[in-house]
Enzyme design. Structure first.
Site, short mmCIF file in Angstrom:
data_model
loop_
_atom_site.label_atom_id
_atom_site.label_comp_id
_atom_site.label_asym_id
_atom_site.label_seq_id
_atom_site.Cartn_x
_atom_site.Cartn_y
_atom_site.Cartn_z
N GLY A 10 -11.04 25.95 13.81
CA GLY A 10 -10.20 27.15 13.70
C GLY A 10 -11.01 28.42 13.76
N GLU B 183 -17.63 21.78 23.86
CA GLU B 183 -16.94 20.54 23.48
C GLU B 183 -15.87 20.15 24.50
OE1 GLU B 183 -15.61 20.61 19.42
OE2 GLU B 183 -14.60 18.69 19.58
N THR C 195 5.83 -8.00 -8.40
CA THR C 195 4.66 -7.76 -9.26
C THR C 195 4.13 -9.08 -9.81
OG1 THR C 195 5.44 -5.57 -9.83
CG2 THR C 195 3.91 -6.57 -11.39
N GLN C 196 5.04 -9.95 -10.22
CA GLN C 196 4.59 -11.26 -10.73
C GLN C 196 3.81 -12.01 -9.65
OE1 GLN C 196 7.77 -13.57 -12.60
NE2 GLN C 196 8.93 -11.70 -12.92
N HIS D 266 -16.07 23.87 5.59
CA HIS D 266 -14.78 23.39 5.08
C HIS D 266 -14.61 23.78 3.62
CE1 HIS D 266 -13.56 20.97 8.56
NE2 HIS D 266 -14.87 20.84 8.75
N CYS E 210 -13.45 25.78 10.54
CA CYS E 210 -14.29 24.99 11.45
C CYS E 210 -13.85 25.18 12.91
CB CYS E 210 -14.33 23.54 11.01
SG CYS E 210 -15.87 22.76 11.53
N LYS F 225 -2.08 4.62 -5.26
CA LYS F 225 -3.16 4.02 -6.06
C LYS F 225 -4.28 5.04 -6.29
CE LYS F 225 -4.76 0.28 -4.22
NZ LYS F 225 -6.09 0.27 -3.61
N GLU G 49 -12.03 23.97 1.93
CA GLU G 49 -10.99 23.18 1.24
C GLU G 49 -11.60 22.04 0.43
OE1 GLU G 49 -11.60 23.22 4.46
OE2 GLU G 49 -11.27 21.28 5.44
N ARG H 188 -20.48 19.64 15.18
CA ARG H 188 -21.58 19.47 16.14
C ARG H 188 -21.82 20.74 16.95
NH1 ARG H 188 -22.58 14.02 16.30
NH2 ARG H 188 -20.73 12.78 15.98
N SER I 113 0.85 -1.19 0.00
CA SER I 113 0.00 0.00 0.00
C SER I 113 0.89 1.25 0.00
CB SER I 113 -0.90 0.00 1.24
OG SER I 113 -0.08 0.11 2.38
N1 GLN Z 1 -15.13 20.02 16.89
C1 GLN Z 1 -15.88 21.06 16.27
C2 GLN Z 1 -17.34 20.69 16.11
O1 GLN Z 1 -17.68 19.53 16.13
C3 GLN Z 1 -15.29 21.45 14.95
C4 GLN Z 1 -15.39 20.37 13.92
C5 GLN Z 1 -14.41 20.52 12.79
O2 GLN Z 1 -13.46 21.26 12.89
N2 GLN Z 1 -14.64 19.80 11.72
O3 GLN Z 1 -18.16 21.54 15.96
#
Ligand code: GLN
Length: 563
Positions: free
Chosen positions: A408, A430, A211-212, A537, A406, A37, A539, A490, A33
């Site tokens: 952050g 949290e 590979t074989q 997010h 998030c 891939k 990204e 959450r 692995s």
């Molecule tokens: N822990 C935070 C929440 O659940 C942020 C989640 C995250 O950064 N994806 O709200």
């Protein structure tokens, strides 16, 4: 009447045209692995797409976990959330980025999710009283999903990557699904094995034997490779290609050389040097364009190779360390998003991974001065929180561009409440549910789920809309008043504190359409070069050919502030 008849026939024809039977390409791994891939699969998809074919890409993960959301990222890499909310493997992100498209949840499955559906169907009497068995019922469910994905996408080609390595016990049922499909429609199915050819230092020669052996292991499951992609530190010479062809039952042109390359984005271009898409199209009888159109891709690669100035970005996270190794895969999409925006701005990103725990000691904060921008990505739980809060306070005061994603963003809001609003006993629910000021609180809809420990697939997941405030940094970056972004959380900004926080200067420039959820927080451009956090997010939607506007705004601010 006549007209009606005619339109019926046209509709029928259109339907027949729509319901074309796709071809299926399975990608399996041989030898070991970690040889890329996922990138190979994404690149095959890109090559076929460039031949004018409609391609959809799927991933099978051989875990019992029903989705990738419950796995620790240091074990399994980043959790990639699809538009419709499924928590999946990072390879799904690679496919979306390479194909520049959104993929639906039918395109991802795990052993756990397949068993779950079969058991649910059995409980609903959908098997009509028959004895439900591992073989053939599990492979049949796998096949049903693959075919459904193809139909849903209206695809010419459905590409399916099977996680793991040939020979592992947990992959057997998926190989059985391939065997069954190939037996039923041999002309519609091709199998590609991504293998590894080591060059042991002591010998200095590329070895084909592993590979074989891997091909034999595949054969013993009744599956035969049609193409072998040879990953190796260097290109495979003709002599070894001939040897692999002879011993692994493929034509020489079906042996593709895949040496290590500087950038994963060079892989499709390299595959085409060996004519990969032509070979596959010929094999499957696919009508494809004579000339491959990888122009936009080539432009992107050229641009990324020719960037001149550097921009230094620090990513402060908690999942980087694994024994003696640094795992940047945990934040893969974030790193890629930084790259796309940097290339777009003609910049070479120098990304450093810093461990949040190191900043619990404020003496270390000075290190941040050498960076043009600091990003705190998503995360969960207590570890590293104190360090991240220190980092955020420092970059806010020092005017270093900051992008919070998030967690952050939640921590950015919390830092502001603690240090600007002077709410000393402020926290996020949290990590401390007893704190006096729960500036970040659990979402109402999550309370019972947490109490009942129903944690799998229950966060606020997938795409949601938000409205942006006119004239804000966010709105100017997006050049739009309305956005759709993917979520995974959450907790949320507690509305009871939103007013006071805004009065103190931190604006919520993005909110959910009902006004209940704070989606973006930012300091005005007059107060800070860039201090912005998002509850979602971004990204996950950044693509090589379509960089994300917020990342671009952040990188631009970073470059302009420090150069
Ligand atoms: N822990 C935070 C929440 O659940 C942020 C989640 C995250 O950064 N994806 O709200």
């Amino acid at each position: 009447m006549a007209t009606r008849k005619k339109s019926k026939t046209t509709a029928k024809k259109a339907k027949a045209k729509k319901q074309k039977t796709p071809k299926y390409i399975f990608i399996v791994g041989g030898v070991m692995s970690g040889v890329g891939k996922g990138v190979a699969s994404s690149s095959i998809a890109t090559c076929l797409q460039a031949r004018g074919l409609k391609v959809t890409a799927m991933k099978i993960d051989p875990y019992i976990n029903v989705d990738a959301g419950t796995m620790n990222p240091t074990e399994h890499g980043e959790c990639f959330v699809l538009k419709d909310g499924l928590e999946t493997d990072q390879d799904m992100g690679n496919y979306e980025r390479f194909l520049n498209t959104d993929l639906p949840s039918i395109n991802y499955m795990t052993t756990g999710s397949v068993y779950q559906s079969v058991i649910e169907k059995e409980r609903n009497l959908e098997y009509g009283g028959k004895c439900v068995e591992v073989v053939p019922d599990i492979p049949l469910e796998v096949i049903r999903r693959i075919k459904t994905a193809g139909q849903q996408a209206g695809a010419d080609v459905v590409q399916v990557e099977v996680g793991g390595t040939v020979g592992e016990y947990q992959g057997v049922l998926f190989l059985e699904a391939i065997r069954m499909m190939k037996t039923e429609t041999p002309d519609d199915v091709a199998v590609v094995m991504v293998s590894y050819l080591p060059v042991p230092g002591s010998i200095g020669e590329m070895k084909t034997k592993p590979t074989q052996t891997a091909v034999r292991a595949l054969n013993s499951a009744g599956v035969f490779a049609d193409m072998i992609i040879c990953r190796s530190p260097m290109g495979v010479d003709d002599r070894r290609k001939a040897k692999i062809a002879r011993f692994c039952n493929v034509q020489v042109e079906n042996v593709i050389s895949a040496p290590d390359l500087d950038s994963v984005y060079d892989v499709p271009l390299n595959f085409e040097k060996d004519g990969l898409s032509i070979v596959l199209c010929k094999q499957l009888g696919l009508p494809c364009k004579k000339k491959s159109d990888l122009k936009a891709w080539q432009r992107f690669v050229r641009r990324s190779n020719n960037v001149t100035d550097t921009v230094k970005i620090a990513v402060v996270g908690k999942y980087f360390n694994s024994g003696d190794f640094v795992l940047s895969d945990v934040y893969l999409s974030v790193l890629e998003a930084i790259k796309y925006s940097s290339y777009d701005l003609n910049l070479k990103p120098e990304i450093s991974y810093l461990s949040a725990q190191d900043f619990e000691d404020k003496k270390n904060l000075k290190q941040l001065k050498k960076f043009d921008g600091v990003l705190v990505p998503g995360g969960f739980g207590k570890t590293g929180i104190a360090g991240k809060l220190n980092v955020i306070e420092y970059v806010r005061k020092q005017g270093i561009p900051y992008f919070g994603i998030c967690y952050g963003m939640q921590l950015m809001v919390l830092e502001y409440a603690q240090n600007v609003l002077k709410l000393k006993n402020a926290s996020t629910e949290e990590i401390n549910s007893k704190a006096e000021h729960l500036v970040i609180a659990v979402q109402e809809s999550q309370k019972n789920l947490i109490k009942e420990n129903k944690m799998g697939g229950t966060m606020r997941l997938g795409e949601y809309e938000a409205k942006l405030k006119k004239g804000s940094v966010a709105q100017k970056a997006y050049k739009s008043d309305k956005i759709n972004e993917r979520h995974r959380h959450r907790y949320e900004v507690n509305l009871d504190y939103a007013g006071a926080i805004e009065d103190a200067g931190l604006m919520f420039s993005g909110v959910s359409p009902d006004g209940e959820l704070m989606e973006i927080a930012e300091l005005p451009a007059s107060d800070h070069p860039f201090f912005l956090g998002v509850q979602f997010h971004p990204e996950l939607q950044a693509r090589p050919l379509d960089p994300h506007p917020l990342f671009t705004a952040f990188v631009k601010a970073a470059y302009e502030t420090h150069s």
